[in-house]
Design a protein around this motif. Structure first.
Motif, PDB file in Angstrom:
ATOM      1  N   LEU A  35       0.802  -1.215   0.000  1.00 36.93           N
ATOM      2  CA  LEU A  35       0.000   0.000   0.000  1.00 36.93           C
ATOM      3  C   LEU A  35       0.839   1.271   0.000  1.00 36.93           C
ATOM      4  CD1 LEU A  35      -2.607  -1.227   2.578  1.00 36.93           C
ATOM      5  CD2 LEU A  35      -3.076  -0.676   0.198  1.00 36.93           C
ATOM      6  N   ALA A  36       2.069   1.185   0.468  1.00 34.65           N
ATOM      7  CA  ALA A  36       2.883   2.399   0.557  1.00 34.65           C
ATOM      8  C   ALA A  36       4.353   1.998   0.633  1.00 34.65           C
ATOM      9  CB  ALA A  36       2.465   3.244   1.757  1.00 34.65           C
ATOM     10  N   CYS A  37       5.148   2.860   1.250  1.00 34.27           N
ATOM     11  CA  CYS A  37       6.606   2.674   1.243  1.00 34.27           C
ATOM     12  C   CYS A  37       7.052   1.325   1.805  1.00 34.27           C
ATOM     13  CB  CYS A  37       7.292   3.814   1.986  1.00 34.27           C
ATOM     14  SG  CYS A  37       6.213   4.952   2.844  1.00 34.27           S
ATOM     15  N   CYS A  38       6.340   0.780   2.784  1.00 29.43           N
ATOM     16  CA  CYS A  38       6.713  -0.528   3.340  1.00 29.43           C
ATOM     17  C   CYS A  38       6.720  -1.606   2.261  1.00 29.43           C
ATOM     18  CB  CYS A  38       5.740  -0.929   4.447  1.00 29.43           C
ATOM     19  SG  CYS A  38       6.166  -0.284   6.066  1.00 29.43           S
ATOM     20  N   ALA A  39       5.912  -1.411   1.227  1.00 26.95           N
ATOM     21  CA  ALA A  39       5.821  -2.424   0.172  1.00 26.95           C
ATOM     22  C   ALA A  39       7.154  -2.600  -0.552  1.00 26.95           C
ATOM     23  CB  ALA A  39       4.735  -2.045  -0.821  1.00 26.95           C
ATOM     24  N   ALA A  73       1.330  -4.112   3.872  1.00 22.92           N
ATOM     25  CA  ALA A  73       2.580  -3.343   3.865  1.00 22.92           C
ATOM     26  C   ALA A  73       2.290  -1.882   3.545  1.00 22.92           C
ATOM     27  CB  ALA A  73       3.546  -3.933   2.828  1.00 22.92           C
ATOM     28  N   GLY A  74       2.079  -1.090   4.604  1.00 25.12           N
ATOM     29  CA  GLY A  74       1.879   0.344   4.412  1.00 25.12           C
ATOM     30  C   GLY A  74       0.594   0.821   5.064  1.00 25.12           C
ATOM     31  N   ARG A  75       0.400   2.148   5.061  1.00 25.42           N
ATOM     32  CA  ARG A  75      -0.799   2.713   5.698  1.00 25.42           C
ATOM     33  C   ARG A  75      -2.031   2.359   4.896  1.00 25.42           C
ATOM     34  NH1 ARG A  75      -1.530   4.275   1.553  1.00 25.42           N
ATOM     35  NH2 ARG A  75      -1.203   6.216   0.469  1.00 25.42           N
ATOM     36  N   VAL A  76      -3.136   2.183   5.613  1.00 24.49           N
ATOM     37  CA  VAL A  76      -4.401   1.812   4.970  1.00 24.49           C
ATOM     38  C   VAL A  76      -5.319   3.026   4.984  1.00 24.49           C
ATOM     39  CG1 VAL A  76      -6.346   0.207   4.981  1.00 24.49           C
ATOM     40  CG2 VAL A  76      -4.127  -0.528   5.895  1.00 24.49           C
ATOM     41  N   GLY A 101       4.882  -2.833   9.501  1.00 24.49           N
ATOM     42  CA  GLY A 101       5.210  -1.420   9.668  1.00 24.49           C
ATOM     43  C   GLY A 101       4.308  -0.713  10.664  1.00 24.49           C
ATOM     44  N   ASP A 102       4.774   0.440  11.120  1.00 19.13           N
ATOM     45  CA  ASP A 102       4.035   1.214  12.123  1.00 19.13           C
ATOM     46  C   ASP A 102       2.676   1.656  11.604  1.00 19.13           C
ATOM     47  OD1 ASP A 102       6.261   0.893  13.631  1.00 19.13           O
ATOM     48  OD2 ASP A 102       6.998   2.949  13.419  1.00 19.13           O
ATOM     49  N   CYS A 103       2.613   2.027  10.325  1.00 16.80           N
ATOM     50  CA  CYS A 103       1.356   2.573   9.789  1.00 16.80           C
ATOM     51  C   CYS A 103       0.257   1.527   9.768  1.00 16.80           C
ATOM     52  CB  CYS A 103       1.573   3.114   8.381  1.00 16.80           C
ATOM     53  SG  CYS A 103       2.545   4.614   8.354  1.00 16.80           S
ATOM     54  N   SER A 104       0.554   0.327   9.287  1.00 24.27           N
ATOM     55  CA  SER A 104      -0.516  -0.674   9.241  1.00 24.27           C
ATOM     56  C   SER A 104      -0.816  -1.211  10.633  1.00 24.27           C
ATOM     57  CB  SER A 104      -0.169  -1.806   8.276  1.00 24.27           C
ATOM     58  OG  SER A 104       0.967  -2.497   8.707  1.00 24.27           O
ATOM     59  N   GLY A 108       0.626   4.811  12.629  1.00 19.02           N
ATOM     60  CA  GLY A 108       1.964   5.412  12.553  1.00 19.02           C
ATOM     61  C   GLY A 108       1.940   6.926  12.548  1.00 19.02           C
ATOM     62  N   ILE A 109       2.674   7.492  11.630  1.00 21.22           N
ATOM     63  CA  ILE A 109       2.768   8.953  11.591  1.00 21.22           C
ATOM     64  C   ILE A 109       1.505   9.605  11.048  1.00 21.22           C
ATOM     65  CG2 ILE A 109       5.287   8.993  11.377  1.00 21.22           C
ATOM     66  CD1 ILE A 109       4.904   9.400   8.348  1.00 21.22           C
ATOM     67  N   TYR A 110       0.622   8.782  10.488  1.00 26.35           N
ATOM     68  CA  TYR A 110      -0.616   9.329   9.899  1.00 26.35           C
ATOM     69  C   TYR A 110      -1.744   9.302  10.924  1.00 26.35           C
ATOM     70  CZ  TYR A 110       1.953   8.644   5.576  1.00 26.35           C
ATOM     71  OH  TYR A 110       2.902   8.681   4.603  1.00 26.35           O
ATOM     72  N   ALA A 130       6.879  -3.897  13.908  1.00 29.78           N
ATOM     73  CA  ALA A 130       7.187  -2.478  14.078  1.00 29.78           C
ATOM     74  C   ALA A 130       8.289  -2.066  13.109  1.00 29.78           C
ATOM     75  CB  ALA A 130       7.621  -2.215  15.519  1.00 29.78           C
ATOM     76  N   GLY A 131       8.363  -0.769  12.861  1.00 29.85           N
ATOM     77  CA  GLY A 131       9.427  -0.245  12.006  1.00 29.85           C
ATOM     78  C   GLY A 131       8.863   0.698  10.957  1.00 29.85           C
ATOM     79  N   CYS A 132       9.707   1.587  10.471  1.00 35.18           N
ATOM     80  CA  CYS A 132       9.259   2.572   9.489  1.00 35.18           C
ATOM     81  C   CYS A 132      10.377   2.854   8.480  1.00 35.18           C
ATOM     82  CB  CYS A 132       8.825   3.856  10.184  1.00 35.18           C
ATOM     83  SG  CYS A 132       8.250   5.137   9.040  1.00 35.18           S
ATOM     84  N   PRO A 133      10.566   2.009   7.501  1.00 39.43           N
ATOM     85  CA  PRO A 133       9.908   0.712   7.318  1.00 39.43           C
ATOM     86  C   PRO A 133      10.723  -0.390   7.993  1.00 39.43           C
ATOM     87  CG  PRO A 133      11.253   1.185   5.413  1.00 39.43           C
ATOM     88  CD  PRO A 133      11.435   2.332   6.348  1.00 39.43           C
ATOM     89  N   PRO A 134      10.089  -1.545   8.263  1.00 38.95           N
ATOM     90  CA  PRO A 134      10.874  -2.689   8.746  1.00 38.95           C
ATOM     91  C   PRO A 134      11.765  -3.204   7.624  1.00 38.95           C
ATOM     92  CG  PRO A 134       8.505  -3.024   9.037  1.00 38.95           C
ATOM     93  CD  PRO A 134       8.670  -1.852   8.144  1.00 38.95           C
TER      94      PRO A 134
END
Ligand code: SF4
Length: 165
Positions: A35-39, A73-76, A101-104, A108-110, A130-134
């Motif tokens: 979904l985002a950078c974690c991907a 993987a990423g913010r939803v 990741g923190d967002c999912s 996270g930061i969102y 956990a992690g940004c990104p793991p």
């Protein structure tokens, strides 16, 4: 029929349960849900450098019908939430979810109205990473944790869809 004291599994089928759990744990087919950078880290984990085949989890599937673990993987975003739930519902049981990741895991930061504050508001999560990104090593560690969990599942007490929210 006798029961083993801990798992409440009839002892005659206990070896069968171990075999089923062993097979499930070592043949995890992830659904792609980047979904985002974690991907980017998830995709890197699937590269030859990290050799996911060692853990039986290298077969990333584009179809939820062929997948048994969803790696979010990423913010939803709120717009993506119903899509994610539909994909999860289309996966066959038994199925598992890793919040990567923190967002999912928590938003996270969102920390705002547009982002779901943790994918566990939509689907049951088995492993939070956990992690940004793991890093890919961390995702592999999450897969190993999931494998440990699957090896201890009570196969014969399981009901289809029991984890559905
Ligand atoms: S946890 Fe970090 S890297 Fe992952 S989606 Fe959120 S902001 Fe991007």
């Amino acid at each position: 029929m006798g029961m083993t004291p801990k798992e409440k599994t009839p002892f005659l089928v206990a070896p069968l349960e171990k075999l089923i759990n062993w097979a499930r744990a070592n043949s995890l087919w992830p659904a792609q849900f980047g979904l985002a950078c974690c991907a980017i880290e998830m995709m890197t984990t699937a590269s030859a450098r990290y050799d996911l085949a060692r853990f039986g989890a290298e077969v990333f599937r584009a179809s939820p019908r062929q997948s048994d673990v969803m790696i979010v993987a990423g913010r939803v975003s709120q717009k993506m939430a119903p899509v994610l739930k539909t994909v999860y519902d289309q996966m066959l049981d038994p199925k598992w979810v890793i919040a990567m990741g923190d967002c999912s895991s928590t938003g996270g930061i969102y920390n705002n109205y547009a982002i779901v504050q943790g994918v566990d508001k939509l689907v049951p999560v088995d492993v939070y990473l956990a992690g940004c990104p793991p890093r890919p090593e961390a995702l592999i560690d999450a897969l190993i944790m999931l494998q440990k969990k699957i090896r201890n599942e009570n196969v014969f007490a399981w009901e289809p869809g029991e984890k559905n929210l």
